[in-house]
Motif scaffolding. Sequence first.
Motif, mmCIF file in Angstrom:
data_model
loop_
_atom_site.group_PDB
_atom_site.id
_atom_site.type_symbol
_atom_site.label_atom_id
_atom_site.label_comp_id
_atom_site.label_asym_id
_atom_site.label_seq_id
_atom_site.Cartn_x
_atom_site.Cartn_y
_atom_site.Cartn_z
ATOM 1 N N PHE A 52 30.990 40.282 51.997
ATOM 2 C CA PHE A 52 30.828 41.646 51.505
ATOM 3 C C PHE A 52 29.726 42.360 52.279
ATOM 4 O O PHE A 52 28.687 41.773 52.587
ATOM 5 N N ASP A 53 29.946 43.636 52.563
ATOM 6 C CA ASP A 53 28.864 44.463 53.085
ATOM 7 C C ASP A 53 27.878 44.753 51.954
ATOM 8 O O ASP A 53 28.273 44.910 50.793
ATOM 9 N N PRO A 55 25.868 46.969 49.625
ATOM 10 C CA PRO A 55 26.094 48.363 49.222
ATOM 11 C C PRO A 55 24.959 49.288 49.654
ATOM 12 O O PRO A 55 23.799 48.880 49.707
ATOM 13 N N ALA A 153 30.055 51.828 41.075
ATOM 14 C CA ALA A 153 30.649 51.863 42.417
ATOM 15 C C ALA A 153 30.102 50.748 43.297
ATOM 16 O O ALA A 153 30.841 50.112 44.057
ATOM 17 N N ALA A 154 28.790 50.499 43.201
ATOM 18 C CA ALA A 154 28.182 49.425 43.998
ATOM 19 C C ALA A 154 28.732 48.071 43.585
ATOM 20 O O ALA A 154 29.038 47.223 44.435
ATOM 21 N N ARG A 156 31.636 47.426 42.177
ATOM 22 C CA ARG A 156 33.033 47.313 42.601
ATOM 23 C C ARG A 156 33.148 47.012 44.090
ATOM 24 O O ARG A 156 34.079 46.319 44.516
ATOM 25 N N SER A 157 32.213 47.522 44.879
ATOM 26 C CA SER A 157 32.252 47.238 46.319
ATOM 27 C C SER A 157 32.020 45.759 46.605
ATOM 28 O O SER A 157 32.328 45.277 47.687
ATOM 29 N N LEU A 158 31.471 45.042 45.613
ATOM 30 C CA LEU A 158 31.239 43.604 45.741
ATOM 31 C C LEU A 158 32.260 42.795 44.947
ATOM 32 O O LEU A 158 32.077 41.601 44.721
#
Length: 217
Positions: A52-53, A55, A153-154, A156-158
């Motif tokens: 994962f990038d 956030p 949002a952060a 969910r990005s993970l």
Amino acid sequence: MRTTRVTVAALAVATALALTPCGGETAKNTGTVTQITGQKKAGAATVLDRPFDKPELVLTDTTGKPWNLREQTKGRPTLIYFGYTNCPDVCPLTMSNIAVAKKALPQADRDKLQVVFVTTDPERDTPDSLGAWLRAQDPSFTGLTGDFATIQAAARSLGIGIEAPKKEADGSVVSMHGAQVIAFSPKTDEGYVLYGEGTTVDDYTKDLPKIVKGENP
């Protein structure tokens, strides 16, 4: 080995993962978070072949100041967890397990390791209350609060689903959230290892020396 390596193919067949309502029954999410399937889990650590990038996340720390996740954890081994301080079970146990395991590290490694707790209940978890709760776990832990939509949002990005806290009929407030801990490498600043809520003190104690070095556990 206590490690599972997850392939891109396994990611492609991900299915909905149950969220954890702390102190309540497990409920199915509607698709905001995924569980990596298709491989037999050999232990606590799941090593991702597509990390994962980190956030782009700026929130408020427990001193009331802005805290930039990317800038302030750059080049440091970092564990990130999303939870809330009024959780009666999973959240305090997870933080306690990490705190105990961290104490087993040499002082130099303890100083390197960054543990970040991001609240999923920012309305109640003010900087002051969040700071007091984390100090009881480990004074070095970083607590972050802020706008719920930004936090969601952060997460969910993970691959971690969270839902806005809801008041139950008995007046209690429940925050639904994924219980994963993501480990970020000091070498790449990418989230390359995932831990579930069943991870024990012994699991973290065994793995943290390698996480600090950016190695696979």
